[in-house]
Design a protein around this motif. Structure first.
Motif, PDB file in Angstrom:
ATOM      1  N   PHE A 152       0.873  -1.211  -0.019  1.00 29.55           N
ATOM      2  CA  PHE A 152       0.028   0.201  -0.003  1.00 29.55           C
ATOM      3  C   PHE A 152       0.966   1.321  -0.014  1.00 29.55           C
ATOM      4  CE2 PHE A 152      -1.889   3.444   2.724  1.00 29.55           C
ATOM      5  CZ  PHE A 152      -3.110   3.641   1.889  1.00 29.55           C
ATOM      6  N   LYS A 153       1.807   1.330   1.042  1.00 28.67           N
ATOM      7  CA  LYS A 153       2.727   2.533   0.821  1.00 28.67           C
ATOM      8  C   LYS A 153       3.564   2.853  -0.416  1.00 28.67           C
ATOM      9  CE  LYS A 153       5.152   5.324   3.902  1.00 28.67           C
ATOM     10  NZ  LYS A 153       5.048   6.218   4.681  1.00 28.67           N
ATOM     11  N   ASP A 154       3.845   1.512  -1.007  1.00 28.34           N
ATOM     12  CA  ASP A 154       4.532   1.518  -2.349  1.00 28.34           C
ATOM     13  C   ASP A 154       3.804   2.062  -3.477  1.00 28.34           C
ATOM     14  OD1 ASP A 154       7.121   0.857  -3.809  1.00 28.34           O
ATOM     15  OD2 ASP A 154       5.813  -0.554  -4.516  1.00 28.34           O
ATOM     16  N   LEU A 155       2.716   1.507  -3.535  1.00 23.72           N
ATOM     17  CA  LEU A 155       1.695   1.908  -4.543  1.00 23.72           C
ATOM     18  C   LEU A 155       1.303   3.435  -4.365  1.00 23.72           C
ATOM     19  CD1 LEU A 155      -0.693  -1.092  -5.122  1.00 23.72           C
ATOM     20  CD2 LEU A 155       0.647  -0.027  -6.671  1.00 23.72           C
ATOM     21  N   MET A 156       0.986   3.944  -3.197  1.00 28.56           N
ATOM     22  CA  MET A 156       0.668   5.341  -2.780  1.00 28.56           C
ATOM     23  C   MET A 156       1.826   6.173  -3.271  1.00 28.56           C
ATOM     24  SD  MET A 156      -2.617   5.614  -1.868  1.00 28.56           S
ATOM     25  CE  MET A 156      -2.286   7.401  -1.040  1.00 28.56           C
ATOM     26  N   GLN A 157       2.799   5.967  -2.610  1.00 29.92           N
ATOM     27  CA  GLN A 157       4.064   6.848  -3.058  1.00 29.92           C
ATOM     28  C   GLN A 157       4.465   6.855  -4.384  1.00 29.92           C
ATOM     29  OE1 GLN A 157       7.686   5.294  -0.925  1.00 29.92           O
ATOM     30  NE2 GLN A 157       8.258   7.383  -0.459  1.00 29.92           N
ATOM     31  N   ASN A 158       4.334   5.790  -5.171  1.00 28.93           N
ATOM     32  CA  ASN A 158       4.543   5.885  -6.569  1.00 28.93           C
ATOM     33  C   ASN A 158       3.800   5.945  -7.657  1.00 28.93           C
ATOM     34  OD1 ASN A 158       7.895   5.432  -6.009  1.00 28.93           O
ATOM     35  ND2 ASN A 158       7.224   3.325  -5.088  1.00 28.93           N
ATOM     36  N   HIS A 159       2.418   5.844  -7.180  1.00 30.87           N
ATOM     37  CA  HIS A 159       1.307   5.941  -8.293  1.00 30.87           C
ATOM     38  C   HIS A 159      -0.115   6.771  -7.817  1.00 30.87           C
ATOM     39  CE1 HIS A 159      -1.829   4.130 -10.942  1.00 30.87           C
ATOM     40  NE2 HIS A 159      -1.065   4.690 -11.700  1.00 30.87           N
ATOM     41  N   SER A 160      -0.605   6.045  -6.662  1.00 34.55           N
ATOM     42  CA  SER A 160      -1.987   6.407  -6.345  1.00 34.55           C
ATOM     43  C   SER A 160      -2.006   8.111  -5.732  1.00 34.55           C
ATOM     44  CB  SER A 160      -2.662   5.571  -5.552  1.00 34.55           C
ATOM     45  OG  SER A 160      -2.936   4.230  -6.151  1.00 34.55           O
ATOM     46  N   GLU A 161      -0.946   8.479  -5.054  1.00 37.64           N
ATOM     47  CA  GLU A 161      -1.154   9.614  -4.352  1.00 37.64           C
ATOM     48  C   GLU A 161      -1.184  10.700  -5.373  1.00 37.64           C
ATOM     49  OE1 GLU A 161       1.594  12.092  -1.102  1.00 37.64           O
ATOM     50  OE2 GLU A 161       2.850  10.751  -2.364  1.00 37.64           O
ATOM     51  N   GLN A 162      -0.648  10.720  -6.634  1.00 34.95           N
ATOM     52  CA  GLN A 162      -0.573  11.929  -7.446  1.00 34.95           C
ATOM     53  C   GLN A 162      -2.105  11.874  -7.922  1.00 34.95           C
ATOM     54  OE1 GLN A 162       1.753  14.511  -8.090  1.00 34.95           O
ATOM     55  NE2 GLN A 162      -0.185  15.243  -8.726  1.00 34.95           N
ATOM     56  N   HIS A 163      -2.448  10.680  -8.310  1.00 33.86           N
ATOM     57  CA  HIS A 163      -3.842  10.616  -8.636  1.00 33.86           C
ATOM     58  C   HIS A 163      -4.873  10.964  -7.600  1.00 33.86           C
ATOM     59  CE1 HIS A 163      -3.192   8.658 -12.539  1.00 33.86           C
ATOM     60  NE2 HIS A 163      -2.595   7.717 -11.963  1.00 33.86           N
ATOM     61  N   ILE A 164      -4.697  10.740  -6.400  1.00 33.42           N
ATOM     62  CA  ILE A 164      -5.616  11.330  -5.364  1.00 33.42           C
ATOM     63  C   ILE A 164      -5.550  12.738  -5.053  1.00 33.42           C
ATOM     64  CG2 ILE A 164      -6.116  11.198  -2.897  1.00 33.42           C
ATOM     65  CD1 ILE A 164      -5.531   8.430  -2.858  1.00 33.42           C
TER      66      ILE A 164
END
Length: 151
Positions: free
Chosen positions: A127-139
């Motif tokens: 979760f931390k990895d996906l957020m940091q590298n992908h989902s955070e910007q989309h959110i």
């Protein structure tokens, strides 16, 4: 961790079900995204090097179709790259709120799968990895889009 799992279970419904029942879908999705983002910012993780069998695959096109059905009034928007730089000729890009939400939900489906099929430690790390590298910007982009759209 139960709070994160609850948020993920609800938000993924919007990508797997074309007719999610909600009193206010845009407000609910905004609240879910803020909750997920908060969990990410406050998460303390350790890498889990245990090997797990199989990687989940989720069909982006079907997720996108369900998002379109659940959110028929969202769409394209403009954004500025490197908004932290004050330059006379800012680089304007076009974003897609449907794509943002589809990517977020696809990532959250993977995390849901990890919680159900791997260890909690690995699911949190992923979760931390996906957020940091992908989902955070989309959110961030999607929340800004909703703010601009709804005033």
């Amino acid at each position: 961790m139960k709070k994160l799992e609850k948020l993920i279970n609800r938000i993924t419904e919007f990508g797997v079900n074309k007719n999610v029942q909600s009193a206010n879908k845009e407000l609910e999705i905004q609240q879910l995204l803020v909750g997920i983002y908060s969990e990410y910012l406050n998460l303390d993780v350790e890498f889990d090097d245990e090997d797990f069998e199989g990687d989940p695959t989720f069909d982006y096109d079907s997720i996108k179709k369900n998002i379109e059905a659940n959110f028929p009034d969202i769409g394209w928007y403009h954004s500025v790259l490197e908004s932290h730089l004050i330059i006379p000729d800012a680089y304007l890009v076009t974003g897609d709120a449907i794509d943002d939400l589809s990517d977020i939900i696809k990532d959250m489906l993977e995390i849901k799968w990890q919680f159900e099929n791997a260890s909690e430690k690995y699911a949190k790390w992923r979760f931390k990895d996906l957020m940091q590298n992908h989902s955070e910007q989309h959110i961030v982009d999607f929340l800004k889009y909703l703010k601009d759209k709804n005033g």
